[in-house]
Design a protein around this motif. Structure first.
Motif, mmCIF file in Angstrom:
data_model
loop_
_atom_site.group_PDB
_atom_site.id
_atom_site.type_symbol
_atom_site.label_atom_id
_atom_site.label_comp_id
_atom_site.label_asym_id
_atom_site.label_seq_id
_atom_site.Cartn_x
_atom_site.Cartn_y
_atom_site.Cartn_z
ATOM 1 N N ILE A 31 38.674 45.196 -1.442
ATOM 2 C CA ILE A 31 38.466 43.781 -1.007
ATOM 3 C C ILE A 31 38.144 43.551 0.434
ATOM 4 C CG2 ILE A 31 39.657 41.610 -1.445
ATOM 5 C CD1 ILE A 31 39.058 43.078 -4.108
ATOM 6 N N GLY A 32 37.019 42.923 0.573
ATOM 7 C CA GLY A 32 36.691 42.488 2.094
ATOM 8 C C GLY A 32 35.650 43.176 2.611
ATOM 9 N N PRO A 33 35.133 42.837 3.709
ATOM 10 C CA PRO A 33 35.719 41.624 4.378
ATOM 11 C C PRO A 33 35.150 40.546 3.820
ATOM 12 C CG PRO A 33 33.592 42.635 5.617
ATOM 13 C CD PRO A 33 34.266 43.585 4.316
ATOM 14 N N TYR A 34 35.755 39.209 4.476
ATOM 15 C CA TYR A 34 35.411 38.053 4.490
ATOM 16 C C TYR A 34 35.595 37.599 2.763
ATOM 17 C CZ TYR A 34 33.187 39.172 8.708
ATOM 18 O OH TYR A 34 33.047 39.662 9.921
ATOM 19 N N VAL A 35 36.778 37.780 2.279
ATOM 20 C CA VAL A 35 37.133 37.392 0.928
ATOM 21 C C VAL A 35 38.342 36.632 1.105
ATOM 22 C CG1 VAL A 35 37.763 38.121 -1.322
ATOM 23 C CG2 VAL A 35 36.152 39.407 0.236
ATOM 24 N N SER A 36 38.417 35.399 0.117
ATOM 25 C CA SER A 36 39.515 34.404 0.184
ATOM 26 C C SER A 36 39.933 34.592 -1.396
ATOM 27 C CB SER A 36 39.205 33.190 0.704
ATOM 28 O OG SER A 36 38.291 32.529 0.012
ATOM 29 N N ILE A 37 41.102 34.632 -1.733
ATOM 30 C CA ILE A 37 41.609 35.004 -3.110
ATOM 31 C C ILE A 37 42.667 33.873 -3.279
ATOM 32 C CG2 ILE A 37 42.532 36.207 -4.781
ATOM 33 C CD1 ILE A 37 41.166 38.642 -3.166
ATOM 34 N N GLN A 38 42.483 32.783 -4.214
ATOM 35 C CA GLN A 38 43.743 31.784 -4.678
ATOM 36 C C GLN A 38 44.760 32.253 -5.354
ATOM 37 O OE1 GLN A 38 41.613 27.833 -5.229
ATOM 38 N NE2 GLN A 38 42.530 27.477 -3.713
ATOM 39 N N ASP A 39 45.665 31.470 -5.630
ATOM 40 C CA ASP A 39 46.826 32.095 -6.381
ATOM 41 C C ASP A 39 46.410 32.431 -7.928
ATOM 42 O OD1 ASP A 39 48.056 31.049 -3.983
ATOM 43 O OD2 ASP A 39 49.115 29.298 -4.989
ATOM 44 N N GLY A 40 47.358 33.254 -8.390
ATOM 45 C CA GLY A 40 47.320 33.807 -9.751
ATOM 46 C C GLY A 40 46.152 34.547 -10.195
ATOM 47 N N THR A 41 45.359 35.074 -9.147
ATOM 48 C CA THR A 41 44.066 35.795 -9.446
ATOM 49 C C THR A 41 44.476 37.267 -9.703
ATOM 50 O OG1 THR A 41 42.928 34.258 -8.169
ATOM 51 C CG2 THR A 41 41.867 36.482 -8.583
ATOM 52 N N ASP A 42 43.640 37.887 -10.478
ATOM 53 C CA ASP A 42 43.923 39.399 -11.055
ATOM 54 C C ASP A 42 42.670 39.915 -10.845
ATOM 55 O OD1 ASP A 42 46.500 38.897 -12.012
ATOM 56 O OD2 ASP A 42 45.504 38.847 -14.104
ATOM 57 N N LEU A 43 42.750 41.125 -9.814
ATOM 58 C CA LEU A 43 41.405 41.839 -9.495
ATOM 59 C C LEU A 43 41.736 43.194 -9.963
ATOM 60 C CD1 LEU A 43 40.498 40.169 -6.245
ATOM 61 C CD2 LEU A 43 39.664 39.428 -8.271
ATOM 62 N N MET A 44 41.035 44.073 -10.748
ATOM 63 C CA MET A 44 41.328 45.352 -11.149
ATOM 64 C C MET A 44 39.847 46.019 -11.220
ATOM 65 S SD MET A 44 44.273 44.711 -13.833
ATOM 66 C CE MET A 44 45.575 43.507 -13.439
ATOM 67 N N ASN A 45 39.880 47.032 -10.521
ATOM 68 C CA ASN A 45 38.623 48.211 -10.664
ATOM 69 C C ASN A 45 37.431 47.635 -10.199
ATOM 70 O OD1 ASN A 45 37.373 50.650 -11.292
ATOM 71 N ND2 ASN A 45 37.320 50.226 -13.350
ATOM 72 N N CYS A 46 37.440 46.912 -9.066
ATOM 73 C CA CYS A 46 36.166 46.300 -8.506
ATOM 74 C C CYS A 46 36.304 46.290 -6.968
ATOM 75 C CB CYS A 46 36.401 44.874 -9.123
ATOM 76 S SG CYS A 46 37.805 43.801 -8.405
#
Length: 348
Positions: free
Chosen positions: A269-284
């Motif tokens: 993840i990144g740079p320059y990434v914003s992720i709000q509450d309750g997010t799921d990020l997997m294998n990416c």
């Protein structure tokens, strides 16, 4: 001094996200645009703020009623959107005869408001200007001998590159000016026409030119640009992670901001990434992107870049021979591809 923030615009160029969320509640660095504006005002002691909004934008009232922001909000409803000056005319009863600060709720600037107050000298209206490469897209000020001599909205042949960027200090004379202007060729009451009336009738008007970052968040591309410089300004190269967020086998390249109760696994993840509450990020792998609340991005082998994911988006299982992919997915969109050899149909 009171503050006024204009929020009633239709935000047609911000669709599909503005279909479900008022533009001024769209997040930059995980905080709504509106909250950034309010924070600028409260930092200098303004704690009585008028919010000009469409009556249908009930989520603005709901958001502010649940916030802990140190201000009292007065809601002023604008049923027709006929330009900035038209919106400003509706606040005369709120501000009375006092000077006031005006911010456009979809504009972000890093310049502190103290700069404009100092420029006003305590008894003049004042504009914040910035030099731009495309002045024909802005209201443009012409300066002679350190004085604004004219201002024109979106001129075909700009007289300077100094643009008005949505931050103003006015006294009550602006309301008299608005009463004397007519709609422009595009059918709107332009704030630049009202300012030009002040100039022509000898009312004092000054300015300050900023070199700090700023963005009119009026398109999806400019939303991403604002997110980028705001993250850099707030975090440098650091990473901010919220509470109850789980990280497993992840590489985080700041600046990155991650909300609460998120799950990240096998992700870069990144740079320059914003992720709000309750997010799921997997294998990416994700860079230069914005993820709104409760998005799910799973099993994407290509790098995701310059993308925006709305609330409750599901993106899963896309296998393409591309080094980088870009997605613009509005709230509740699902884009799911079957695993190799599966029988499921692809859905969007």
């Amino acid at each position: 001094m009171k503050g006024v923030i204009l929020c009633a615009g239709k935000a047609k160029r911000m669709k599909p996200f503005s279909n479900t969320i008022p533009k001024t509640l769209l997040p930059v660095a995980n905080r709504p645009l509106l909250e950034h504006c309010i924070n600028k005002m409260t930092r200098i002691g303004i704690n009585e703020i008028g919010i000009v909004m469409n009556p249908q934008q009930k989520s603005i009232v709901e958001y502010l009623s649940l916030s802990n922001l140190p201000a009292t909000f007065h809601y002023i409803f604008q049923t027709e959107q006929l330009g900035v000056a038209h919106a400003l005319a509706s606040v005369q009863g709120f501000v009375g005869t006092d000077s006031f600060l005006l911010l456009l709720g979809d504009n972000l600037t890093a310049e502190p408001l103290e700069t404009l107050i100092a420029a006003s000298g305590g008894d003049k209206s004042a504009l914040l200007l910035a030099e731009v490469d495309n002045p024909q897209d802005y209201g443009v000020a012409e300066i002679r001998d350190n004085r604004i001599v004219s201002i024109e909205e979106k001129p075909k042949q700009p007289r300077s590159k100094l643009a008005v960027i949505g931050t103003y200090l006015f006294d009550a004379n602006i309301f008299m000016a608005i009463q004397h202007i007519q709609p422009s060729t595009r059918g709107e009451y332009e704030i630049t026409d009202a300012i030009q009336w002040l100039i022509q009738h000898g009312f004092p008007l000054t300015y300050s030119i900023t070199k700090e970052p700023y963005t009119d968040v009026g398109t999806l591309q400019r939303w991403l640009e604002a997110n980028r410089w705001m993250l850099s300004r707030q975090l440098g190269n650091e990473v901010q992670v919220g509470v109850q967020t789980k990280l497993e086998n992840c590489v985080l390249k700041g600046p990155v901001i991650i909300g609460n109760q998120c799950t990240l696994k096998d992700a870069v993840i990144g740079p320059y990434v914003s992720i709000q509450d309750g997010t799921d990020l997997m294998n990416c792998t994700i860079e230069n992107s914005i993820c709104l609340k409760k998005a799910r991005i799973l099993d994407i082998p290509s790098t995701i870049s310059h993308s925006i994911f709305g609330q409750h988006v599901v993106l899963q299982g896309i296998h393409m021979q591309e080094p980088s992919l870009r997605f613009i997915l509005g709230s509740d969109s699902h884009l799911i591809f079957p695993v190799s050899g599966g029988k499921e149909d692809a859905n969007e």
